[in-house]
Design a protein around this motif. Structure first.
Motif, PDB file in Angstrom:
ATOM      1  N   HIS A 248      -7.488   2.212   4.991  1.00  0.00           N
ATOM      2  CA  HIS A 248      -7.547   3.702   4.520  1.00  0.00           C
ATOM      3  C   HIS A 248      -8.448   4.431   5.509  1.00  0.00           C
ATOM      4  O   HIS A 248      -9.144   3.990   6.046  1.00  0.00           O
ATOM      5  CB  HIS A 248      -8.353   3.726   3.281  1.00  0.00           C
ATOM      6  CG  HIS A 248      -8.325   5.210   2.378  1.00  0.00           C
ATOM      7  ND1 HIS A 248      -7.372   5.999   2.219  1.00  0.00           N
ATOM      8  CD2 HIS A 248      -9.598   5.600   2.326  1.00  0.00           C
ATOM      9  CE1 HIS A 248      -8.061   7.046   1.893  1.00  0.00           C
ATOM     10  NE2 HIS A 248      -9.355   7.103   1.660  1.00  0.00           N
ATOM     11  N   LYS A 249      -8.006   5.780   5.880  1.00  0.00           N
ATOM     12  CA  LYS A 249      -8.587   6.430   6.784  1.00  0.00           C
ATOM     13  C   LYS A 249      -9.775   7.243   6.248  1.00  0.00           C
ATOM     14  O   LYS A 249     -10.734   7.601   7.071  1.00  0.00           O
ATOM     15  CB  LYS A 249      -7.774   7.383   7.183  1.00  0.00           C
ATOM     16  CG  LYS A 249      -6.373   6.898   7.942  1.00  0.00           C
ATOM     17  CD  LYS A 249      -5.386   8.062   8.304  1.00  0.00           C
ATOM     18  CE  LYS A 249      -4.112   7.476   9.063  1.00  0.00           C
ATOM     19  NZ  LYS A 249      -3.239   8.490   9.520  1.00  0.00           N
TER      20      LYS A 249
ATOM     21  N   LEU B  31      -3.707   1.335  -3.169  1.00  0.00           N
ATOM     22  CA  LEU B  31      -3.624   2.585  -2.523  1.00  0.00           C
ATOM     23  C   LEU B  31      -2.480   3.197  -2.694  1.00  0.00           C
ATOM     24  O   LEU B  31      -2.243   4.384  -2.494  1.00  0.00           O
ATOM     25  CB  LEU B  31      -3.974   2.055  -0.833  1.00  0.00           C
ATOM     26  CG  LEU B  31      -5.041   1.671  -0.399  1.00  0.00           C
ATOM     27  CD1 LEU B  31      -4.845   1.056   0.889  1.00  0.00           C
ATOM     28  CD2 LEU B  31      -6.027   2.846  -0.053  1.00  0.00           C
TER      29      LEU B  31
ATOM     30  N   ARG C 292       1.960   2.961   2.479  1.00  0.00           N
ATOM     31  CA  ARG C 292       1.636   3.557   3.758  1.00  0.00           C
ATOM     32  C   ARG C 292       1.778   2.650   5.058  1.00  0.00           C
ATOM     33  O   ARG C 292       1.835   1.390   4.952  1.00  0.00           O
ATOM     34  CB  ARG C 292       0.244   3.908   3.622  1.00  0.00           C
ATOM     35  CG  ARG C 292      -0.762   2.703   3.543  1.00  0.00           C
ATOM     36  CD  ARG C 292      -2.074   3.667   3.259  1.00  0.00           C
ATOM     37  NE  ARG C 292      -2.108   4.226   1.943  1.00  0.00           N
ATOM     38  CZ  ARG C 292      -3.320   5.073   1.651  1.00  0.00           C
ATOM     39  NH1 ARG C 292      -4.312   5.437   2.383  1.00  0.00           N
ATOM     40  NH2 ARG C 292      -3.155   5.678   0.523  1.00  0.00           N
TER      41      ARG C 292
ATOM     42  N   ASP D 155      -2.804   6.354  -4.984  1.00  0.00           N
ATOM     43  CA  ASP D 155      -3.509   7.736  -4.483  1.00  0.00           C
ATOM     44  C   ASP D 155      -3.164   7.943  -3.339  1.00  0.00           C
ATOM     45  O   ASP D 155      -3.493   7.177  -2.242  1.00  0.00           O
ATOM     46  CB  ASP D 155      -5.043   7.626  -4.506  1.00  0.00           C
ATOM     47  CG  ASP D 155      -5.341   9.049  -4.393  1.00  0.00           C
ATOM     48  OD1 ASP D 155      -5.924   9.565  -5.679  1.00  0.00           O
ATOM     49  OD2 ASP D 155      -5.947   9.403  -3.431  1.00  0.00           O
ATOM     50  N   GLU D 156      -2.405   8.993  -3.033  1.00  0.00           N
ATOM     51  CA  GLU D 156      -1.917   9.606  -1.636  1.00  0.00           C
ATOM     52  C   GLU D 156      -2.668  10.324  -0.774  1.00  0.00           C
ATOM     53  O   GLU D 156      -2.401  10.406   0.400  1.00  0.00           O
ATOM     54  CB  GLU D 156      -0.350  10.376  -2.142  1.00  0.00           C
ATOM     55  CG  GLU D 156      -0.756  11.603  -2.535  1.00  0.00           C
ATOM     56  CD  GLU D 156      -1.082  11.757  -3.834  1.00  0.00           C
ATOM     57  OE1 GLU D 156      -1.534  12.751  -4.515  1.00  0.00           O
ATOM     58  OE2 GLU D 156      -0.752  10.571  -4.697  1.00  0.00           O
TER      59      GLU D 156
ATOM     60  N   ILE E 109      -9.466  -1.889   0.998  1.00  0.00           N
ATOM     61  CA  ILE E 109      -9.112  -0.573   1.290  1.00  0.00           C
ATOM     62  C   ILE E 109      -9.608  -0.106   2.695  1.00  0.00           C
ATOM     63  O   ILE E 109      -9.007   0.591   3.049  1.00  0.00           O
ATOM     64  CB  ILE E 109      -9.570   0.000  -0.112  1.00  0.00           C
ATOM     65  CG1 ILE E 109      -8.874  -0.399  -1.185  1.00  0.00           C
ATOM     66  CG2 ILE E 109      -9.433   1.560  -0.092  1.00  0.00           C
ATOM     67  CD1 ILE E 109      -9.252  -0.167  -2.646  1.00  0.00           C
TER      68      ILE E 109
ATOM     69  N   VAL F 217     -15.272   5.106   2.529  1.00  0.00           N
ATOM     70  CA  VAL F 217     -15.371   4.206   0.935  1.00  0.00           C
ATOM     71  C   VAL F 217     -16.813   3.721   0.835  1.00  0.00           C
ATOM     72  O   VAL F 217     -17.467   3.581   1.670  1.00  0.00           O
ATOM     73  CB  VAL F 217     -14.456   2.878   1.630  1.00  0.00           C
ATOM     74  CG1 VAL F 217     -14.715   1.893   0.655  1.00  0.00           C
ATOM     75  CG2 VAL F 217     -12.879   3.191   1.782  1.00  0.00           C
TER      76      VAL F 217
ATOM     77  N   GLU G 109      -4.972  10.862   1.933  1.00  0.00           N
ATOM     78  CA  GLU G 109      -5.472  10.085   3.135  1.00  0.00           C
ATOM     79  C   GLU G 109      -6.844  10.197   3.252  1.00  0.00           C
ATOM     80  O   GLU G 109      -7.458   9.386   3.820  1.00  0.00           O
ATOM     81  CB  GLU G 109      -4.621  10.651   4.419  1.00  0.00           C
ATOM     82  CG  GLU G 109      -3.357   9.920   4.370  1.00  0.00           C
ATOM     83  CD  GLU G 109      -2.317  10.232   5.482  1.00  0.00           C
ATOM     84  OE1 GLU G 109      -3.271  10.798   6.438  1.00  0.00           O
ATOM     85  OE2 GLU G 109      -1.555   9.900   5.467  1.00  0.00           O
ATOM     86  N   ASP G 110      -7.665  11.186   2.998  1.00  0.00           N
ATOM     87  CA  ASP G 110      -8.978  11.611   3.080  1.00  0.00           C
ATOM     88  C   ASP G 110      -9.748  11.356   1.875  1.00  0.00           C
ATOM     89  O   ASP G 110     -10.932  11.389   1.920  1.00  0.00           O
ATOM     90  CB  ASP G 110      -9.461  12.917   3.559  1.00  0.00           C
ATOM     91  CG  ASP G 110      -8.807  14.075   2.569  1.00  0.00           C
ATOM     92  OD1 ASP G 110      -7.967  13.663   1.684  1.00  0.00           O
ATOM     93  OD2 ASP G 110      -9.269  15.262   2.741  1.00  0.00           O
TER      94      ASP G 110
ATOM     95  N   TRP H 132     -12.957   6.642  -1.803  1.00  0.00           N
ATOM     96  CA  TRP H 132     -12.952   5.479  -2.925  1.00  0.00           C
ATOM     97  C   TRP H 132     -14.277   4.852  -2.849  1.00  0.00           C
ATOM     98  O   TRP H 132     -15.093   4.765  -1.904  1.00  0.00           O
ATOM     99  CB  TRP H 132     -11.943   4.680  -2.042  1.00  0.00           C
ATOM    100  CG  TRP H 132     -10.655   4.791  -2.244  1.00  0.00           C
ATOM    101  CD1 TRP H 132      -9.790   5.745  -1.442  1.00  0.00           C
ATOM    102  CD2 TRP H 132      -9.496   4.159  -3.062  1.00  0.00           C
ATOM    103  NE1 TRP H 132      -8.668   5.437  -1.844  1.00  0.00           N
ATOM    104  CE2 TRP H 132      -8.454   4.722  -2.775  1.00  0.00           C
ATOM    105  CE3 TRP H 132      -9.842   3.116  -3.990  1.00  0.00           C
ATOM    106  CZ2 TRP H 132      -7.227   4.265  -3.460  1.00  0.00           C
ATOM    107  CZ3 TRP H 132      -8.600   3.053  -4.623  1.00  0.00           C
ATOM    108  CH2 TRP H 132      -7.200   3.436  -4.403  1.00  0.00           C
TER     109      TRP H 132
ATOM    110  N   ALA I 166       0.981  -1.088   0.022  1.00  0.00           N
ATOM    111  CA  ALA I 166      -0.027  -0.088  -0.063  1.00  0.00           C
ATOM    112  C   ALA I 166       0.984   1.280  -0.126  1.00  0.00           C
ATOM    113  O   ALA I 166       0.354   2.225  -0.229  1.00  0.00           O
ATOM    114  CB  ALA I 166      -0.914   0.016   1.112  1.00  0.00           C
TER     115      ALA I 166
END
Length: 207
Positions: free
Chosen positions: A87-88, A59, A12, A62-63, A83, A91, A65-66, A69, A10
């Protein structure tokens, strides 16, 4: 450690707790696969590579974080729920089949994702919520997928689409109908697969 593999895929940080949640999801998916056909039985033994890491790698493209998706035709949450666990941001999971959406809703409850993950039972045409990133696995050819998902986009939306051996052929066909910024990346989990990234698509012949 699987957390390290997730983090590398990812691009991250992934904590041990998050990694354990992802592995729990994988276990529950296999259990549910005994009740309804979610993935091929042959791929159960290779689930973490073939399905989990395959989704996690998206992931890296696309950097934000908000970013919101949207996973169209998510099935049992591949790649959307993977995801969502990593992811934070929000979605959206779109899936027409009731048994699969029921499973997704249980997973959202199980992992306490309800504050930022929504399950939509139906087709993409019935959803009217723009996303920052749109993805899908094995839903339609690139040309058709851009048609069916374009209403969910803004000028800043990025499509991140895992594709199989026909990826380059699909891309060449799409270029006949769509003008866009296209990029192709190699998959980390399948040497024959590609990930097609699309930005600012515009249907040719339309103003």
């Amino acid at each position: 450690m699987f957390a390290d593999r997730l983090s590398e895929a990812a691009k991250r940080p992934v904590s041990r707790e998050t990694s354990e949640r992802v592995e729990d999801f994988a276990r529950l998916l296999v259990e549910e696969n005994q009740r309804q056909n979610l993935i091929s039985r042959a791929s159960e033994a290779d689930l973490l590579d073939r399905h989990i890491l395959d989704g996690a790698q998206l992931l890296r493209y696309d950097e934000r974080e908000d970013a919101r998706w949207i996973d169209i035709g998510t099935g049992p949450g591949l790649p959307g729920l993977v995801i969502a666990l990593l992811h934070k941001g929000p979605v959206e999971l779109i899936e027409p089949r009731p048994l699969r959406t029921a499973f997704l809703e249980r997973m959202v409850t199980q992992f306490e994702l309800g504050d930022r993950v929504a399950v939509h039972q139906g087709k993409a045409a019935a959803v009217n919520m723009p996303g920052d990133v749109i993805t899908a696995r094995a839903v339609a050819s690139l040309t058709k997928f851009l048609d069916l998902s374009h209403h969910l986009s803004t000028e800043k939306t990025r499509w991140v689409l895992p594709k199989g051996r026909k990826a380059l052929a699909e891309l060449e066909e799409a270029k006949r109908f769509w003008q866009a910024d296209f990029r192709v990346k190699k998959s980390l989990t399948d040497p024959d697969a590609r990930i097609i990234i699309v930005e600012r698509p515009k249907r040719k012949g339309r103003r």
